[in-house]
Design an enzyme around this catalytic site. Sequence first.
Site, PDB file in Angstrom:
ATOM      1  N   CYS A 182      30.258  28.787  -2.646  1.00 37.33           N
ATOM      2  CA  CYS A 182      29.139  29.877  -2.937  1.00 37.33           C
ATOM      3  C   CYS A 182      29.358  31.115  -1.888  1.00 37.33           C
ATOM      4  O   CYS A 182      29.554  30.721  -0.781  1.00 37.33           O
ATOM      5  CB  CYS A 182      27.845  29.384  -2.840  1.00 37.33           C
ATOM      6  SG  CYS A 182      26.410  30.571  -3.456  1.00 37.33           S
TER       7      CYS A 182
ATOM      8  N   CYS B 271      21.836  25.778   3.224  1.00 39.76           N
ATOM      9  CA  CYS B 271      22.380  24.897   1.976  1.00 39.76           C
ATOM     10  C   CYS B 271      23.716  24.702   2.373  1.00 39.76           C
ATOM     11  O   CYS B 271      24.536  25.737   2.852  1.00 39.76           O
ATOM     12  CB  CYS B 271      22.310  26.055   1.086  1.00 39.76           C
ATOM     13  SG  CYS B 271      23.582  25.295  -0.607  1.00 39.76           S
TER      14      CYS B 271
ATOM     15  N   CYS C 224      23.270  31.161   2.218  1.00 38.55           N
ATOM     16  CA  CYS C 224      22.003  30.922   2.657  1.00 38.55           C
ATOM     17  C   CYS C 224      22.338  29.758   3.598  1.00 38.55           C
ATOM     18  O   CYS C 224      22.919  28.604   3.515  1.00 38.55           O
ATOM     19  CB  CYS C 224      21.038  30.181   1.550  1.00 38.55           C
ATOM     20  SG  CYS C 224      21.018  31.510  -0.011  1.00 38.55           S
TER      21      CYS C 224
ATOM     22  N   GLU D 237      30.810  19.310  -7.587  1.00 36.33           N
ATOM     23  CA  GLU D 237      30.172  18.315  -7.826  1.00 36.33           C
ATOM     24  C   GLU D 237      29.113  18.431  -9.123  1.00 36.33           C
ATOM     25  O   GLU D 237      28.550  19.684  -9.335  1.00 36.33           O
ATOM     26  CB  GLU D 237      29.370  17.789  -6.486  1.00 36.33           C
ATOM     27  CG  GLU D 237      30.150  17.112  -5.634  1.00 36.33           C
ATOM     28  CD  GLU D 237      29.520  17.017  -4.226  1.00 36.33           C
ATOM     29  OE1 GLU D 237      29.998  15.811  -3.511  1.00 36.33           O
ATOM     30  OE2 GLU D 237      28.698  17.487  -3.846  1.00 36.33           O
TER      31      GLU D 237
HETATM   32  N1  SAH Z   1      22.525  29.557  -6.198  1.00 35.73           N
HETATM   33  C1  SAH Z   1      21.590  29.264  -7.161  1.00 35.73           C
HETATM   34  C2  SAH Z   1      21.581  27.614  -7.463  1.00 35.73           C
HETATM   35  C3  SAH Z   1      21.929  26.590  -6.469  1.00 35.73           C
HETATM   36  S1  SAH Z   1      20.937  25.923  -5.246  1.00 35.73           S
HETATM   37  C4  SAH Z   1      20.166  29.090  -6.290  1.00 35.73           C
HETATM   38  O1  SAH Z   1      19.990  29.651  -5.326  1.00 35.73           O
HETATM   39  O2  SAH Z   1      19.097  29.024  -7.256  1.00 35.73           O
HETATM   40  C5  SAH Z   1      19.566  24.901  -5.899  1.00 35.73           C
HETATM   41  C6  SAH Z   1      18.514  24.786  -5.467  1.00 35.73           C
HETATM   42  O3  SAH Z   1      18.534  24.101  -4.026  1.00 35.73           O
HETATM   43  C7  SAH Z   1      18.056  26.139  -4.935  1.00 35.73           C
HETATM   44  O4  SAH Z   1      16.799  26.505  -5.206  1.00 35.73           O
HETATM   45  C8  SAH Z   1      18.128  26.215  -3.428  1.00 35.73           C
HETATM   46  O5  SAH Z   1      17.757  27.270  -2.678  1.00 35.73           O
HETATM   47  C9  SAH Z   1      17.904  24.804  -3.054  1.00 35.73           C
HETATM   48  N2  SAH Z   1      18.275  24.346  -1.726  1.00 35.73           N
HETATM   49  C10 SAH Z   1      19.475  24.889  -0.874  1.00 35.73           C
HETATM   50  N3  SAH Z   1      19.687  23.866   0.103  1.00 35.73           N
HETATM   51  C11 SAH Z   1      18.672  23.344   0.150  1.00 35.73           C
HETATM   52  C12 SAH Z   1      18.087  22.313   1.059  1.00 35.73           C
HETATM   53  N4  SAH Z   1      18.827  22.050   2.003  1.00 35.73           N
HETATM   54  N5  SAH Z   1      16.910  21.615   0.692  1.00 35.73           N
HETATM   55  C13 SAH Z   1      16.394  21.839  -0.089  1.00 35.73           C
HETATM   56  N6  SAH Z   1      16.833  22.751  -1.348  1.00 35.73           N
HETATM   57  C14 SAH Z   1      17.953  23.537  -0.997  1.00 35.73           C
END
Ligand code: SAH
Length: 352
Positions: free
Chosen positions: A112, A119, A116, A92
């Site tokens: 990914c 996410c 985490c 996306e």
């Molecule tokens: N892998 C990279 C880029 C993708 S995630 C990174 O970790 O930075 C983009 C952002 O969205 C990151 O800051 C991530 O921690 C955040 N993120 C992931 N899941 C989320 C959620 N459920 N709510 C808010 N932010 C989230």
Amino acid sequence: MTRDLQRTLYDCSRDELLELVQGQPRYRVDQIFSALYKEFKLPSEMTTLPLALRSAIDSAVSTALEPVTEDVSGDGSTIKFLWELSGGSRIETVLMLYPDRATVCVSTQSGCAMACGFCATGQAGFTRHLTSGEIVEQVVRAARRAREMGRRVSNIVYMGMGEPLANEEPVWESLVRVHDDIGISARHLTVSTVGIVPGIKRLAERPLPVNLAVSLHAANDQLRDELVPINRRYPLSSLMQACGDYLEQKGRRLTFEWALISDVNDRNQDTLELADICRSLRIPAHVNLIPLNPTPGYLVRGSGPRKVQEFCDRLVALGVNATIRRNRGTDISAACGQLAAGQPVKITSRPQ
Ligand code: SAH
């Protein structure tokens, strides 16, 4: 890995294109590049080129992204594109229109591997790396769409699906293409990382001074090990060292992303720890606060608006440069952490 993937139109360098259109003068390649990256045209639309040349390009290389769906948020300010790649995996891209700028959020991997838990992309696991052309094409397609609405894309954030610093070379090549050929300056390019320390160090050695965003979410190792598992490999002390060095070398803005999770990382103690970490850097970082967006595989809720404001106020009182990021695209599952490429994401909060 990525080298085995098919070379697509936007993967080709000038020299590679020249090879594809054998016998053509070099200025033709400059013309093609300008049509691709300044006018966002497909070869079939490059009507100033001889027909034979257009068909030669078309038959030698193809584009990478097959459109699947396009969702527009209720207020029209956020557009989410779902694409299918060769091999069938999906990614996306999000286009965000603000009064003063238009930002494209690109994916760098399908899925990914960083796991985490909060996410949606992490919950789905890793499928494959994207090539630089697959990343660049997301920018080109979004810019085309923006232009239809009379808008010019001004900023690119590498914050979509995937971990950019786990796919370094293609990500770097795409940054160079976006900078050199589309013409977006380094201060309008941001790479967001979960905190892969060797990758941050290598990014610091590269010539373009792009902005760095680090998804921090916790300012002590015990909590961060839980929320962001890669912290076990690259703990906070080494991460902060790399961030400080990056700042000094590049003189760019460093942002810490902090998704506020109710009763997990929105406590008083968290503000104190975060303020300490920010103070430990020689150049101040900026903290971006965002309430956790709902995802299907994580049951803990995001902090409520009052808690978010309190957290921000406390940080500011502690001398930290912090702002609350407006949440965009929750009604089309296009907000941070919700990108899951077609997997249904149940929204438990009301669209804003
Ligand atoms: N892998 C990279 C880029 C993708 S995630 C990174 O970790 O930075 C983009 C952002 O969205 C990151 O800051 C991530 O921690 C955040 N993120 C992931 N899941 C989320 C959620 N459920 N709510 C808010 N932010 C989230």
